[in-house]
Scaffold this active site. Structure first.
Site, PDB file in Angstrom:
ATOM      1  N   CYS A 140       0.836  -1.203   0.000  1.00  0.00           N
ATOM      2  CA  CYS A 140       0.000   0.000   0.000  1.00  0.00           C
ATOM      3  C   CYS A 140       0.870   1.253   0.000  1.00  0.00           C
ATOM      4  O   CYS A 140       1.366   1.668   1.055  1.00  0.00           O
ATOM      5  CB  CYS A 140      -0.939  -0.001   1.213  1.00  0.00           C
ATOM      6  N   CYS A 143      -0.534   4.099   2.114  1.00  0.00           N
ATOM      7  CA  CYS A 143      -0.317   3.919   3.554  1.00  0.00           C
ATOM      8  C   CYS A 143       1.127   4.236   3.950  1.00  0.00           C
ATOM      9  O   CYS A 143       1.369   4.865   4.981  1.00  0.00           O
ATOM     10  CB  CYS A 143      -0.622   2.481   3.966  1.00  0.00           C
ATOM     11  N   ASP A 144       2.082   3.785   3.148  1.00  0.00           N
ATOM     12  CA  ASP A 144       3.473   3.754   3.589  1.00  0.00           C
ATOM     13  C   ASP A 144       4.438   4.623   2.782  1.00  0.00           C
ATOM     14  O   ASP A 144       5.616   4.734   3.135  1.00  0.00           O
ATOM     15  CB  ASP A 144       3.992   2.303   3.563  1.00  0.00           C
TER      16      ASP A 144
END
Length: 315
Positions: A140, A143-144
């Protein structure tokens, strides 16, 4: 993991214990519906492999995935939600109360079923990849990606998702290498054009990652193999984003709920209602677009409210 004692019948049974399932449990508990949460084989869902979450409101300094899910679980239990560790292996939805089979030996019945079983990211299947999940290996970018400012990363895949991830990561990384096992992409031409015009993105075609290399605490590189000539080489990088797809955890619902072509549960517009009255779906099991903890939690809230209203109407 503590397991609450089972009774046979519940007003609400929730399948899954990620952000969607546990948010549904919080709302259903506060509505005095006394839900049972069947936590699944990975209690806490995909966030249990996420080391740092910095985009969920309320955690100004960030929080680890396991820590956040512990907070969700404690909040749900505070209001009376019951938890049981186990995997749902079958459901009967042809009549109410719905029958839910847990593992091989347990069975419960529910007036309402909330499906929050999530989706599983597809990975390469390498032992070294598993070792560095959350330590540089991610599925992701949204997300990261922030954690890779000023660093070099690889993106694995050849579809639109891989190109979207690669383009997004150029906001942070100094170099993004998109590696694909073929010479042709499945991605739409407009996405290919955007990536090709981005000076930060390079392409490594007809190639696969054979090994993730690290120093024990984080990724430092990859061993790459050319599938045409078999040559292998080590390449430096700080992170690897796998973008080869997700698989919704809906196998037990095939032929029982309406699913789309990719297997995601279809819900009614502006609702979490499924094709079966009294069955609601939330989180990544019905969302193949956003796949964020905060959006999953939002639909978990919606599912609990929909369930409460459905039960009120039954009266």
């Amino acid at each position: 993991m503590s397991t609450d004692a089972l009774q046979q019948h519940y007003k609400v049974v929730i399948i899954g214990s990620g952000p969607a399932g546990l948010t549904a449990a919080i709302y259903a508990s506060r509505a005095n519906l006394q839900p049972l949460v069947i936590e699944g084989v990975q209690p806490g869902g995909q966030l249990m492999t996420t080391t740092d979450i910095e985009n969920f409101p309320g955690f100004a300094q960030g929080v680890s995935g396991p820590k956040m899910m512990d907070e969700f679980r404690a909040q749900a239990k505070r209001f009376g939600a019951k938890m049981i560790y186990g995997e749902v292996t079958g459901v009967a939805l042809s009549q109410t109360p719905f029958e839910v089979q847990i593992d091989a030996e347990k069975k419960v019945f529910a007036d309402v079923l909330i499906v929050a079983s999530g989706a599983s990211a597809q990975y390469l299947g390498l032992a070294s990849e598993e070792k560095y999940k959350g330590l540089g290996v991610s599925a992701c970018a949204t997300c990261d990606g922030f954690f890779f400012q000023g660093k070099e990363v690889f993106v694995v895949g050849g579809g639109d998702s891989a190109f979207e991830e690669a383009i997004f990561l150029t906001k942070f990384a100094t170099k993004v290498t998109l590696i694909h096992r073929r010479s042709q992409f499945r991605a739409s031409q407009i996405m290919v054009n955007r990536a090709e015009s981005n000076e930060k993105i390079t392409f490594l075609l007809d190639s696969v990652i054979e090994e993730v290399i690290g120093n024990g605490s984080h990724v430092t590189g990859v061993r790459v193999k050319n599938v045409i000539d078999g040559n292998e080489s080590n390449m430096k990088c700080d992170g690897i984003f796998i973008a080869i797809g997700h698989t919704p955890n809906t196998k037990i619902f095939e032929g029982k709920l309406n699913l789309d072509s990719k297997g995601y549960i279809i819900t009614n517009a502006k609702s979490t209602a499924t094709s079966i009255p009294g069955v609601f779906a939330c989180g990544d099991v019905q969302d193949n677009v956003y796949r964020q903890a905060v959006t999953a939690a939002g639909t978990g809230c919606m599912a609990a409210i929909d369930a409460e209203r459905y039960l009120e109407n039954l009266k």
